[in-house]
Design an enzyme around this catalytic site. Structure first.
Site, PDB file in Angstrom:
ATOM      1  N   LYS A 271      30.046 -11.311  32.514  1.00  0.00           N
ATOM      2  CA  LYS A 271      31.194 -10.775  33.249  1.00  0.00           C
ATOM      3  C   LYS A 271      32.463 -11.149  32.484  1.00  0.00           C
ATOM      4  O   LYS A 271      32.700 -12.315  32.194  1.00  0.00           O
ATOM      5  CB  LYS A 271      31.255 -11.366  34.659  1.00  0.00           C
ATOM      6  CG  LYS A 271      30.138 -10.906  35.579  1.00  0.00           C
ATOM      7  CD  LYS A 271      30.300 -11.521  36.966  1.00  0.00           C
ATOM      8  CE  LYS A 271      29.141 -11.157  37.883  1.00  0.00           C
ATOM      9  NZ  LYS A 271      29.136  -9.734  38.267  1.00  0.00           N
ATOM     10  N   ARG A 346      18.524  -8.602  42.459  1.00  0.00           N
ATOM     11  CA  ARG A 346      17.327  -7.845  42.838  1.00  0.00           C
ATOM     12  C   ARG A 346      16.062  -8.462  42.237  1.00  0.00           C
ATOM     13  O   ARG A 346      14.977  -8.321  42.795  1.00  0.00           O
ATOM     14  CB  ARG A 346      17.489  -6.378  42.436  1.00  0.00           C
ATOM     15  CG  ARG A 346      17.549  -6.107  40.962  1.00  0.00           C
ATOM     16  CD  ARG A 346      18.157  -4.753  40.636  1.00  0.00           C
ATOM     17  NE  ARG A 346      19.575  -4.712  40.986  1.00  0.00           N
ATOM     18  CZ  ARG A 346      20.359  -3.659  40.793  1.00  0.00           C
ATOM     19  NH1 ARG A 346      19.861  -2.545  40.263  1.00  0.00           N
ATOM     20  NH2 ARG A 346      21.640  -3.685  41.122  1.00  0.00           N
TER      21      ARG A 346
END
Length: 515
Positions: A271, A346
């Site tokens: 990020k 996930r």
């Protein structure tokens, strides 16, 4: 823990005789509809000399009432077609702030409500808003040795509500602490320890898995996310198993997977541009589930068994970090090609759900859920609301529909999305070398169906796709994306909300009563 303490007050005499209460706070839709004559007279007199009374929260001098203080917090636009019960929460938060600033420590709350049919749980929702308004960060409480900002809150009621509110608020406070605390104080091991301490002597079954060998064997996708963190003992991953077993017969089983990414750097797909700020809040799903289990342990509902798994990891970077293009087999045996290391949640959930799937096939009337701050897309699509994405079995059983109705009533509105064939198309590995692709390599917020297709991945990677409508053991599964609702206020450092703890508890309780 700085908890609000709710107390039922059944006699109106407390308004005048005090009984230790030092302010009277009235939440009302209309000054003319106030039920207690003395308060109605004081409010009318106040409105004659101050135009703010009835429009804004105001403090009136009231020598005949408890503490000599009358605070009127108006509920605005209650009859609006699109208003919901949160308008009572807003009025309560404004009123309790006035009470606190005036120096009150034990306010007595009166909810004066005429639209009972539309706002059935107005008192409870307003009461819970007090805890949200007064919550203080764990780091601040520990550093300053702060206690509760109020000694107690009295609720003038005709029915018992304090036990419910205190139990819900106890769970919400735990969830807020777990979600809102910085990544060293609430690292994966510290998160697990905090849960164990908070749930001690609760009657819940609590187990923490920390062995690297066991984690890599049984939670391979989760361990891949955590691979670079194993080198630092205080950052190593944990899986926390929590189970509630009721007294008597079990009529329904609920199974929850909670995403607990205690810090998300993005991994090798780092990020950048300031996007890492606030990523200690990426554990909101696991936090909400842990808080839910705390509430269950206090209220002890009959008929339901609840099994939770919390996956706690730090998505660290370094020479050991997992990278895009790797192919890793999940616990269910699904070969997953990593599409983007910043789509790590996930992966954590898929292994948890696979373990829960194995339990669900043997359970009494099971329903499975994953709870996670999963995608930026859900924020782009729905703003600050929780989204539900359900499989075909859950859709047949109207899980999301009923959850949405409960959430609306209890001040935690939900939006329902649908799984489409397009979502399964998005997870096809173009190379054909793997069974499934975990994600595309663009931010979810600019990806079409960016919060829906991860549910398709979770179904396939966990093996739940083998339990659809046509299978011998159909299993209802609902994915709950709380990326928009887990916090409020500042986008990185706002207060955790513990959503959707209240709605989930009330849904399970309602299902148990139907059984």
């Amino acid at each position: 823990m700085g908890l609000v303490n709710f107390v039922d007050v059944t006699s109106e005499e407390a308004i005048f005789e005090g009984h230790g209460w030092d302010a009277v706070l009235v939440i009302t839709e209309d000054l003319k509809r106030l039920d207690i004559d003395e308060i109605k007279m004081l409010a009318a007199h106040g409105a004659d000399i101050d135009n703010r009374v009835g429009r804004l929260p105001t403090l009136l001098f009231a020598p005949g009432l408890a503490g000599g203080r009358l605070i009127i917090a108006p509920v605005i636009n209650a009859e609006d077609d699109y208003a919901d019960v949160r308008i009572f929460a807003k009025a309560m938060r404004q009123g309790i702030q006035v009470a606190k600033e005036a120096g009150a420590k034990k306010p007595l709350v009166i909810l004066n409500q005429s639209l009972q049919r539309k706002y059935q749980q107005a008192l409870e929702v307003a009461g819970l808003a007090i805890g949200q308004e007064l919550w203080q960060a764990l780091e601040l409480r520990e550093a300053k040795q702060l206690g509760a900002q109020l000694d107690a809150v009295g609720l003038l009621v005709k029915q018992q509500t304090s036990d419910l509110l205190n139990a819900l608020e106890s769970g919400r406070n735990l969830a807020r602490d777990l979600c809102g605390t910085e990544p060293e104080r609430m690292s994966a091991p510290a998160f697990a320890d905090y849960c164990v301490s908070a749930l001690e002597n609760s009657g819940l079954i609590v187990e923490v898995i920390e062995s690297r060998c066991e984690l890599e064997r049984d939670y391979p996708l989760l361990s891949a996310v955590a691979r670079s963190s194993f080198a630092v003992s205080r950052h190593q991953p944990r899986v926390v198993n929590i189970e509630y077993v009721p007294d008597g017969e079990v009529t329904q089983t609920f199974l929850f997977a909670g995403k607990g990414v205690v810090y998300d750097t993005g991994g090798a797909d780092l990020k950048v541009g300031g996007a890492m700020a606030g990523m200690s809040r990426d554990k909101g799903g696991a936090a909400a589930v842990a808080g839910l289990m705390k509430t269950l342990s206090l209220l002890k509902p009959k008929g339901i068994r609840v099994i939770a798994q919390l996956g706690l990891v730090r998505n660290s970077i370094g020479s050991e970090a997992f990278v895009t293009d790797e192919i890793i087999a999940s616990h269910a045996g699904c070969r997953v090609r990593i599409g983007n290391t910043d789509a790590e949640g996930r992966l954590v959930l898929a292994d948890l759900l696979s373990h829960l799937r194995a339990k669900a096939v043997k359970a009494v009337k099971p329903q499975l859920f994953s709870v996670a701050t999963l995608t930026g897309h859900v924020v782009r699509a729905y703003g600050g609301y929780t989204a539900l994405v359900e499989n075909s079995v859950a859709k047949r059983e109207k899980v999301a529909e009923e959850l949405q109705q409960v959430g609306q009533t209890w001040g935690e509105p939900l939006e329902v999305s649908s799984l489409r064939p397009d979502d399964f198309d998005k997870i096809v590995d173009p190379s054909g070398a793997a069974d499934v692709l975990s994600s595309n390599n663009a931010p979810s917020s600019i990806t079409a169906r960016g919060h829906q297709f991860p549910a398709a991945f979770l179904l396939v990677a966990s093996g739940l796709d083998q339990h659809g409508l046509q299978s011998k053991t159909p299993l209802p599964y609902t994915h709950v994306d709380i990326a928009g609702s887990a916090t409020e206020g500042h986008p990185q450092y706002g207060s955790p909300t513990a959503a959707p703890l209240v709605g989930l508890y009330q849904y399970m309780d309602a299902m148990a009563k139907k059984a």
